[in-house]
Enzyme design. Sequence first.
Site, PDB file in Angstrom:
ATOM      1  N   ASP A 290       2.148  -1.703  17.023  1.00 56.99           N
ATOM      2  CA  ASP A 290       0.896  -1.204  17.593  1.00 56.99           C
ATOM      3  C   ASP A 290       1.268  -0.571  18.929  1.00 56.99           C
ATOM      4  O   ASP A 290       1.865  -1.237  19.789  1.00 56.99           O
ATOM      5  CB  ASP A 290      -0.093  -2.349  17.817  1.00 56.99           C
ATOM      6  N   GLU A 334      -6.890   2.521  12.087  1.00 59.49           N
ATOM      7  CA  GLU A 334      -6.226   1.943  13.262  1.00 59.49           C
ATOM      8  C   GLU A 334      -5.357   3.034  13.865  1.00 59.49           C
ATOM      9  O   GLU A 334      -4.276   3.324  13.366  1.00 59.49           O
ATOM     10  CB  GLU A 334      -5.346   0.743  12.862  1.00 59.49           C
TER      11      GLU A 334
END
Length: 366
Positions: A290, A334
Site C-alpha cells: 500500500d 483501492e
Amino acid sequence: MKKKLRLKLPFRILLSAIAVILIVTLYFPIRSIIKLVGHNYSFSSSVEIVSLDLYDEVIARDYSETLNKIVKDKDFNIDNYESYMNINYQDRPNFLQNVNKLLELKYNVEDINNINSIVSDSFYPKLFQEYIQDISKYLTVKYFKEANFDRYRKYFNGNYEKTILYVNIGLDKDYYTDTTLTDDFSVTMLVNKYHGISDKFSVPDLTKISDECSIAEPNYMSKEAAEAFETMCRDAKSQGYDILANSTYRDMDTQQKTWDTYLNLYGIKYNEKYVTRPGYSEHHTGLSVDIKSKHSNIFKDSKEYDWCLDNSYKYGFIHRYPESKVNITGISSESWHFRYVGVEIATYIYEHNLSYEEYYAMFLDK
Ligand SMILES: [Zn+2]
C-alpha cells in the site's frame, strides 16, 4: 466337317458374347479402381467406393482421408456421405461412431471438426445428450476448460470469451466458496477470495524496506519485490515524486486482528465489502504494497498516484484493485494497493488493461 462347323458357330457366338459381357462388366470397375488408387485411395477402399457406386462422385473431388479410412467400416452410412467428405479425419477411438451420432443430432460439419480436434474422449457423452447449437463458440475460445462447461452455459453473459474467463476465475461462485489454499510462495501466485494461503505458507525471503522508502513502522516484502519497490521509490524521487511503503507484508494474525477490529466497529457487511478475510489477503504474499504519498493523506488525490499508475509497471508492479475491475477482483477500488508480479507480466497487464485475475486465467492457470 461342314456339319461340325455349323454346330460350333452358335457356341462361338455364345463365347464371344460372354467375353464381351465380361470385358464390359470387369473393365470399367477395374479401370475405376485403378483410377481411385491413383487418387491416393487404398485398393480395398477403392473397391468399396466402386461397389457403393460412388466412383464418379469421389473421383471428381479432392482425396478425402476420412472417406479412405471409414468407407469399409460397418458403420459407414451412405446417407452421410456428403458430410463425411467435409469432416477432417482424426485418428481417435470410435471416430466414425462419434461422427454418426453427432450428425444424427444435427451438429454441422464445422462443429464436428471443432469437437473432434478439441475435446477429449470423455467429453463426447455430454455432446450426445442434446444438440448444443453454440458448441463451436465455446470450444474455439482459447481458455475453454471441459470441466467448467456446464458452468459456462449456466453463467453465460452474452460474450463467450468473457463467460469462459470469468467462470475460470470463479466469478460464477460466491466469494470464499470452493476455495483452494496454497502452501507455496511464488512471485506469480494469485491470492483472492477464491485462492487463499494455508497454515503452512510462508514467504521465504522477507526483506526490510529501507527507511527512506517506508513510513516509520518497518515494512517487509519478499526480496525481489522489496528491491523493485526501492528502485521505484528512488527513481520516483529523482523525478520529484515521494512514495513510501505504508503497509506491506501481513501475517495471518495481523489480518485476523484487522478483521476483528473492523468487525467490532462496523459489522460483518462492512467487513465483507472492505476487509479481506484472514488467509485471503494479498498482503500475506509479501508481494503487495500500500503506497503513501509524502505530500497527501489521500493517495488518489496525489501526484504520486498518477505517477504510479503510469510508471509502476516498469518496476514490475500493477495497480491491483482499480475501479474498473471491482466486479472481477471483488475488492472495492483501492488507489494505493500495488502488487509485484515482475516487469514482463506487469507490462502486459498495463498494456492490455487487465486485472491480475484475468491475466492469471489467460496465461497461468493450466
Ligand atoms: Zn493493500
